[in-house]
Design a protein around this motif. Sequence first.
Motif, PDB file in Angstrom:
ATOM      1  N   GLU A  29       0.835  -1.204   0.000  1.00 53.89           N
ATOM      2  CA  GLU A  29       0.000   0.000   0.000  1.00 53.89           C
ATOM      3  C   GLU A  29       0.873   1.259   0.000  1.00 53.89           C
ATOM      4  OE1 GLU A  29      -3.673   2.199   0.349  1.00 53.89           O
ATOM      5  OE2 GLU A  29      -3.428   0.039   0.122  1.00 53.89           O
ATOM      6  N   GLY A  30       1.892   1.270   0.862  1.00 55.24           N
ATOM      7  CA  GLY A  30       2.798   2.418   0.941  1.00 55.24           C
ATOM      8  C   GLY A  30       3.570   2.635  -0.343  1.00 55.24           C
ATOM      9  N   SER A  31       3.979   1.547  -0.975  1.00 55.37           N
ATOM     10  CA  SER A  31       4.716   1.671  -2.239  1.00 55.37           C
ATOM     11  C   SER A  31       3.852   2.292  -3.321  1.00 55.37           C
ATOM     12  CB  SER A  31       5.209   0.301  -2.700  1.00 55.37           C
ATOM     13  OG  SER A  31       6.172  -0.189  -1.809  1.00 55.37           O
ATOM     14  N   SER A  32       2.611   1.825  -3.435  1.00 47.64           N
ATOM     15  CA  SER A  32       1.743   2.385  -4.482  1.00 47.64           C
ATOM     16  C   SER A  32       1.379   3.838  -4.175  1.00 47.64           C
ATOM     17  CB  SER A  32       0.478   1.548  -4.653  1.00 47.64           C
ATOM     18  OG  SER A  32      -0.337   1.632  -3.510  1.00 47.64           O
ATOM     19  N   MET A  33       1.147   4.161  -2.923  1.00 44.80           N
ATOM     20  CA  MET A  33       0.843   5.547  -2.562  1.00 44.80           C
ATOM     21  C   MET A  33       2.066   6.437  -2.766  1.00 44.80           C
ATOM     22  SD  MET A  33      -2.302   5.739  -1.882  1.00 44.80           S
ATOM     23  CE  MET A  33      -2.379   7.359  -1.172  1.00 44.80           C
ATOM     24  N   GLY A  34       3.248   5.907  -2.518  1.00 38.93           N
ATOM     25  CA  GLY A  34       4.478   6.670  -2.725  1.00 38.93           C
ATOM     26  C   GLY A  34       4.691   7.029  -4.182  1.00 38.93           C
ATOM     27  N   VAL A  35       4.359   6.117  -5.078  1.00 39.89           N
ATOM     28  CA  VAL A  35       4.487   6.384  -6.512  1.00 39.89           C
ATOM     29  C   VAL A  35       3.523   7.494  -6.921  1.00 39.89           C
ATOM     30  CG1 VAL A  35       4.084   5.411  -8.809  1.00 39.89           C
ATOM     31  CG2 VAL A  35       5.367   4.110  -7.122  1.00 39.89           C
TER      32      VAL A  35
END
Length: 137
Positions: A29-35
Amino acid sequence: MARSQDMFDAIVMAEERFHGEGYREGYEEGSSMGVVEGRRYGTLHGAKIGSEIGCYRGFALVWKCLLHRCPAEKDSKKVKVLDSLLGMIQKFPYDDPTYDKLHEDLDRIRGKFKQLCSLLNVQPDFKIPAEGSVLSF
């Protein structure tokens, strides 16, 4: 006995299993939100830099036309600084966000713009509000 042993293992290991699953889900979740956040940030700051460079270019092109109309100014220091500024803007790497000297080149362009304004005796007031750029004199 083996089945009861498996039940106890499942109960005892539940916390560790849930911790691992929660970590993986949070990481994804954090990776996709970071992108998404990174794209938004890059777009915003790229637009600000593009707007600033565009104002400098427009300013320089107008003054180039004005100075070329005056025969006394054709070989002056103003024209040389103006041509230098336009050359720096032309070479600016618009398409390469990974260019490692992007901010250094931008600072050089800003410095050359200030030098040109000083030579032209013009007081620029460059601000980038939320709705766009404004260059006033």
